[in-house]
Design a protein around this motif. Structure first.
Motif, PDB file in Angstrom:
ATOM      1  N   ASP A 175      76.480  43.404  19.496  1.00 18.67           N
ATOM      2  CA  ASP A 175      76.745  42.493  18.370  1.00 18.67           C
ATOM      3  C   ASP A 175      77.998  41.660  18.633  1.00 18.67           C
ATOM      4  OD1 ASP A 175      74.551  43.479  17.082  1.00 18.67           O
ATOM      5  OD2 ASP A 175      75.658  44.835  15.754  1.00 18.67           O
ATOM      6  N   ARG A 176      78.997  42.291  19.267  1.00 22.19           N
ATOM      7  CA  ARG A 176      80.231  41.563  19.537  1.00 22.19           C
ATOM      8  C   ARG A 176      79.978  40.429  20.535  1.00 22.19           C
ATOM      9  NH1 ARG A 176      85.667  44.576  20.814  1.00 22.19           N
ATOM     10  NH2 ARG A 176      84.319  45.575  22.303  1.00 22.19           N
ATOM     11  N   CYS A 177      79.189  40.717  21.564  1.00 22.58           N
ATOM     12  CA  CYS A 177      78.887  39.663  22.551  1.00 22.58           C
ATOM     13  C   CYS A 177      78.164  38.500  21.877  1.00 22.58           C
ATOM     14  CB  CYS A 177      78.032  40.230  23.690  1.00 22.58           C
ATOM     15  SG  CYS A 177      78.980  41.309  24.771  1.00 22.58           S
ATOM     16  N   ILE A 178      77.165  38.822  21.053  1.00 20.73           N
ATOM     17  CA  ILE A 178      76.411  37.770  20.350  1.00 20.73           C
ATOM     18  C   ILE A 178      77.366  36.908  19.516  1.00 20.73           C
ATOM     19  CG2 ILE A 178      74.793  37.377  18.405  1.00 20.73           C
ATOM     20  CD1 ILE A 178      73.149  38.171  20.755  1.00 20.73           C
ATOM     21  N   SER A 179      78.235  37.565  18.736  1.00 21.76           N
ATOM     22  CA  SER A 179      79.057  36.788  17.796  1.00 21.76           C
ATOM     23  C   SER A 179      80.148  36.005  18.523  1.00 21.76           C
ATOM     24  CB  SER A 179      79.617  37.675  16.685  1.00 21.76           C
ATOM     25  OG  SER A 179      80.652  38.459  17.192  1.00 21.76           O
ATOM     26  N   VAL A 180      80.751  36.584  19.585  1.00 22.14           N
ATOM     27  CA  VAL A 180      81.824  35.858  20.278  1.00 22.14           C
ATOM     28  C   VAL A 180      81.257  34.653  21.042  1.00 22.14           C
ATOM     29  CG1 VAL A 180      83.537  36.024  22.142  1.00 22.14           C
ATOM     30  CG2 VAL A 180      83.453  37.779  20.384  1.00 22.14           C
ATOM     31  N   VAL A 181      80.087  34.808  21.639  1.00 22.23           N
ATOM     32  CA  VAL A 181      79.498  33.672  22.359  1.00 22.23           C
ATOM     33  C   VAL A 181      79.159  32.562  21.356  1.00 22.23           C
ATOM     34  CG1 VAL A 181      77.531  32.898  23.749  1.00 22.23           C
ATOM     35  CG2 VAL A 181      78.668  35.067  24.296  1.00 22.23           C
ATOM     36  N   ALA A 182      78.604  32.941  20.213  1.00 27.67           N
ATOM     37  CA  ALA A 182      78.262  31.926  19.197  1.00 27.67           C
ATOM     38  C   ALA A 182      79.536  31.229  18.700  1.00 27.67           C
ATOM     39  CB  ALA A 182      77.518  32.581  18.041  1.00 27.67           C
ATOM     40  N   ALA A 183      80.577  32.009  18.431  1.00 24.09           N
ATOM     41  CA  ALA A 183      81.833  31.416  17.941  1.00 24.09           C
ATOM     42  C   ALA A 183      82.398  30.465  18.995  1.00 24.09           C
ATOM     43  CB  ALA A 183      82.845  32.518  17.632  1.00 24.09           C
ATOM     44  N   GLY A 198      72.641  32.278  29.502  1.00 20.73           N
ATOM     45  CA  GLY A 198      72.816  33.543  28.791  1.00 20.73           C
ATOM     46  C   GLY A 198      73.164  33.377  27.319  1.00 20.73           C
ATOM     47  N   GLY A 199      73.861  34.391  26.795  1.00 19.44           N
ATOM     48  CA  GLY A 199      74.305  34.339  25.408  1.00 19.44           C
ATOM     49  C   GLY A 199      73.349  34.983  24.423  1.00 19.44           C
ATOM     50  N   LYS A 200      72.292  35.654  24.935  1.00 19.66           N
ATOM     51  CA  LYS A 200      71.317  36.237  24.001  1.00 19.66           C
ATOM     52  C   LYS A 200      70.601  37.431  24.643  1.00 19.66           C
ATOM     53  CE  LYS A 200      67.798  32.868  25.413  1.00 19.66           C
ATOM     54  NZ  LYS A 200      67.152  33.703  26.392  1.00 19.66           N
ATOM     55  N   ARG A 201      69.742  38.054  23.849  1.00 19.47           N
ATOM     56  CA  ARG A 201      68.905  39.143  24.358  1.00 19.47           C
ATOM     57  C   ARG A 201      67.895  38.550  25.343  1.00 19.47           C
ATOM     58  NH1 ARG A 201      66.945  44.189  22.981  1.00 19.47           N
ATOM     59  NH2 ARG A 201      68.356  44.485  21.232  1.00 19.47           N
ATOM     60  N   PRO A 202      67.715  39.151  26.517  1.00 18.93           N
ATOM     61  CA  PRO A 202      66.770  38.570  27.467  1.00 18.93           C
ATOM     62  C   PRO A 202      65.324  38.722  26.993  1.00 18.93           C
ATOM     63  CG  PRO A 202      67.698  40.623  28.307  1.00 18.93           C
ATOM     64  CD  PRO A 202      68.394  40.342  27.018  1.00 18.93           C
ATOM     65  N   ASP A 203      64.485  37.772  27.353  1.00 13.51           N
ATOM     66  CA  ASP A 203      63.066  37.854  26.988  1.00 13.51           C
ATOM     67  C   ASP A 203      62.458  39.100  27.609  1.00 13.51           C
ATOM     68  OD1 ASP A 203      63.374  35.488  25.709  1.00 13.51           O
ATOM     69  OD2 ASP A 203      62.677  34.274  27.417  1.00 13.51           O
ATOM     70  N   GLY A 204      61.582  39.747  26.889  1.00 14.93           N
ATOM     71  CA  GLY A 204      60.875  40.914  27.437  1.00 14.93           C
ATOM     72  C   GLY A 204      61.633  42.214  27.239  1.00 14.93           C
ATOM     73  N   PHE A 205      62.814  42.175  26.612  1.00 12.92           N
ATOM     74  CA  PHE A 205      63.596  43.408  26.363  1.00 12.92           C
ATOM     75  C   PHE A 205      63.747  43.578  24.849  1.00 12.92           C
ATOM     76  CE2 PHE A 205      64.555  42.372  30.681  1.00 12.92           C
ATOM     77  CZ  PHE A 205      64.730  43.590  31.312  1.00 12.92           C
ATOM     78  N   GLU A 206      62.705  44.146  24.249  1.00 17.09           N
ATOM     79  CA  GLU A 206      62.729  44.252  22.781  1.00 17.09           C
ATOM     80  C   GLU A 206      63.522  45.468  22.309  1.00 17.09           C
ATOM     81  OE1 GLU A 206      61.867  41.515  21.883  1.00 17.09           O
ATOM     82  OE2 GLU A 206      60.664  41.049  23.651  1.00 17.09           O
ATOM     83  N   THR A 207      63.631  46.504  23.176  1.00 14.03           N
ATOM     84  CA  THR A 207      64.406  47.691  22.781  1.00 14.03           C
ATOM     85  C   THR A 207      65.639  47.805  23.681  1.00 14.03           C
ATOM     86  OG1 THR A 207      63.136  49.051  24.289  1.00 14.03           O
ATOM     87  CG2 THR A 207      62.400  49.013  21.993  1.00 14.03           C
ATOM     88  N   GLY A 208      66.595  48.648  23.251  1.00 11.58           N
ATOM     89  CA  GLY A 208      67.823  48.814  24.038  1.00 11.58           C
ATOM     90  C   GLY A 208      68.757  47.646  23.794  1.00 11.58           C
ATOM     91  N   TRP A 209      70.000  47.766  24.307  1.00 14.15           N
ATOM     92  CA  TRP A 209      71.015  46.755  24.005  1.00 14.15           C
ATOM     93  C   TRP A 209      71.265  45.875  25.226  1.00 14.15           C
ATOM     94  CZ3 TRP A 209      72.554  51.918  22.173  1.00 14.15           C
ATOM     95  CH2 TRP A 209      72.141  52.118  20.850  1.00 14.15           C
ATOM     96  N   TYR A 210      70.214  45.174  25.605  1.00 11.64           N
ATOM     97  CA  TYR A 210      70.307  44.283  26.765  1.00 11.64           C
ATOM     98  C   TYR A 210      70.880  42.929  26.338  1.00 11.64           C
ATOM     99  CZ  TYR A 210      67.705  47.573  29.594  1.00 11.64           C
ATOM    100  OH  TYR A 210      67.328  48.679  30.300  1.00 11.64           O
ATOM    101  N   PHE A 211      71.710  42.379  27.209  1.00  8.34           N
ATOM    102  CA  PHE A 211      72.333  41.087  26.935  1.00  8.34           C
ATOM    103  C   PHE A 211      72.340  40.297  28.240  1.00  8.34           C
ATOM    104  CE2 PHE A 211      75.828  38.144  26.134  1.00  8.34           C
ATOM    105  CZ  PHE A 211      75.596  37.775  24.816  1.00  8.34           C
ATOM    106  N   GLU A 212      71.956  39.037  28.167  1.00 12.11           N
ATOM    107  CA  GLU A 212      71.862  38.242  29.407  1.00 12.11           C
ATOM    108  C   GLU A 212      73.231  37.994  30.040  1.00 12.11           C
ATOM    109  OE1 GLU A 212      67.952  35.424  28.698  1.00 12.11           O
ATOM    110  OE2 GLU A 212      69.929  34.596  28.303  1.00 12.11           O
TER     111      GLU A 212
END
Ligand code: NDP
Length: 493
Positions: free
Chosen positions: A335-343, A354-368
């Motif tokens: 959540d921190r990565c998502i919000s800091v990149v957006a800010a 990057g800056g988001k959950r990668p396509d094809g990774f619906e579970t787990g805390w994957y971040f591009e």
């Protein structure tokens, strides 16, 4: 999937928490519970500290020679090396860190125990050339006392070794508290410790929550030293806790380390350094080189190359040998990565990839893997420690600007310099404010090389000879060698 139930290790015995309470540990790759660990109570913490205290001051450990202590550390090294692959796999399942890293790190950890095993009988004091006649004065370096070691989730076997190795070499006994986020590796390590044959109470391994377990441990009256790795906010609590026992604290906190790339650098090597510094361990490393400061002449080419490399990184199951980057350890990190990149984007930064959950990774805390170009250091991503795979790139014109940008931070842990100019490498190494500088390389570590920072990155040093000083205290012994008895202090001669 079966769930593994772990136990605490106190005074040489495996046990549950005194009230039977447990908590779940989640596999970050699946988001599912895979293990449970005891939540140590106040009573458990107290028992562990008292066991360590007894071992140190009355038990068998207190009677051993330094050489014998060293031999036990060698045995621990061999035992860890033997099961390094398994320890690594468990750390990966619990924390999401890539198995290639955790297995390699667990194997290398054996070298830390060996290094400190060899040092155990080389810790010595001095005979002082004292300014008084008939006095023989010497210093002894004695073990500091019971050590509370608090380790986080991002490199547990390693950060345990950097504390336990020098502490045992010095003759201390330890109570280690693992993070609630990844408790399993420490409790698995307990099984290794148990086989080695340390006297009971020398190494105690517990799991539980920061509150109350961490607080009670770090404020305990029989604890004489706290070795902490974690975040700055928790460090402030730890310092406050030690107001109760006056235990000195060493703090290995995070950073916002600069990685400076000059026009004259080998660009391929510099890109490798930036990739290692930002995407290794999914960026969850205290020495992440997360501010990449690039000279104008190679800036565009660097952005192009590093973006291409970030997009080619294979994300996947961290246990899989083909995977190059696993998930983040927790949803909080994600959540921190998502919000800091957006800010940062809203403040004027450009997200190249990057800056988001990668396509094809619906579970787990994957971040591009993410590359952000930042116009200056007012952008949030250049100031906060993200603990995620987010690289902030800044441009500079000349050496002076580079040093100014590098030092514009409250942290002071690591720094990287990429240049083929030898004089510049030395000059800039001296001017950069950090505890460690890597030139034309990044993230290299060794049991022989001191590790640590200053400012918001903490204080004290782990590894190397310096670490021994954290776990010993000096006693000064004065011996009157005069044949005459001590003079009456009220009769002036
Ligand atoms: P914390 O600093 O909260 O946790 C580190 C350790 O301290 C854990 O074992 C934790 O236990 C323990 N702890 C928590 N509260 C107390 C307390 N009151 N007294 C004593 N010990 C306590 O790290 P987080 O996991 O929350 O991560 C937060 C941020 O810290 C990260 O995003 C990163 O920026 C930084 N960090 C830096 C690390 C480094 O290598 N330098 C490592 C990890 C984090 P518990 O987990 O049970 O709360």
């Amino acid at each position: 999937m079966s769930v593994t139930d772990y136990q605490l290790y106190i005074n040489g015995e495996f046990c549950d928490a005194s009230d039977g309470s447990r908590f779940d540990s989640i596999n970050p790759s699946t988001g599912e519970v895979w293990a449970t660990a005891p939540a140590a109570t106040e009573q458990d913490v107290d028992r562990a500290v008292k066991a360590a205290h007894h071992a140190m001051f009355e038990g068998e450990w207190s009677k051993m020679t330094a050489t014998q202590r060293g031999h036990l550390l060698f045995k621990l090294a061999d035992a860890v090396a033997e099961v390094a692959q398994d320890l690594g796999s468990i750390e990966t399942t619990d924390s999401g860190k890539l198995a290639a890293e955790t297995r390699g790190q667990s194997a290398y950890v054996a070298d830390y125990y060996r290094y400190y095993g060899g040092m155990a009988d080389k810790i010595q004091g001095d005979v002082l050339p004292i300014d008084k006649p008939d006095m023989h004065v010497y210093t002894r370096r004695e073990p500091i006392g019971v050590v509370a070691a608090i380790v986080p989730w991002n490199a547990e076997m390693f950060l345990t070794a950097t504390k336990v190795g020098p502490a045992l070499a010095a003759g201390c006994a330890v109570v280690i508290k693992a993070s609630e986020i990844a408790p399993a590796p420490i409790l698995e390590f307990a099984k290794v410790v148990d086989q080695v044959g340390f006297p009971p109470g020398v190494i105690n391994l517990i799991t539980g929550f920061g509150e109350p377990c961490g607080r009670i441990l770090t404020s305990h009256k029989q604890v004489s030293k706290v070795a902490f790795t974690g975040g700055a906010d928790t460090a402030r609590h730890v310092i406050a806790n030690t107001a109760n026992n006056f235990a000195p604290v060493s703090l290995e906190l995070g950073g916002k380390s600069p990685l400076v790339i000059f026009d004259d650098a080998d660009l391929e090597g510099a890109v490798n350094g930036a990739v290692a510094g930002n995407f290794g361990a999914s960026g969850q490393s205290c020495v992440a080189g997360s501010r990449v400061i690039v000279q104008a002449g190679v800036y565009d080419r660097f952005i192009e190359m590093v973006t291409e490399r970030a997009q080619a990184i294979r994300l996947g199951d961290p246990l899989d040998d083909d995977t190059q980057m696993g998930p983040l350890a927790t949803q909080v990190q994600y959540d921190r990565c998502i919000s800091v990149v957006a800010a940062s984007a809203s403040e004027g930064a450009t997200i190249h990839t990057g800056g988001k959950r990668p396509d094809g990774f619906e579970t787990g805390w994957y971040f591009e893997p993410t590359v952000i170009a930042c116009p200056d250091q007012t952008i949030t991503s250049t100031r906060v420690e993200l603990f995620g795979p987010v690289m902030s790139v800044l441009k500079f014109e000349n050496e002076e600007d580079a040093i100014g940008l590098a030092n514009d931070t409250e942290f002071g842990l690591g720094a990287g310099i990429f240049t083929n100019n030898l004089a510049r490498a030395h000059r800039v190494s001296e001017k950069i404010h950090s505890g460690i500088v890597w030139v034309n390389t990044y993230r290299a570590i060794s049991p022989i090389a001191p590790f640590g920072g200053f400012g918001n990155s903490g204080y004290g040093r782990e590894a190397g000879v310096d670490a021994i000083h954290e776990f010993t205290r000096t006693k000064t012994v004065w011996i009157n060698t005069s044949p005459e008895p001590m003079a009456n202090p009220f009769v002036m001669r």
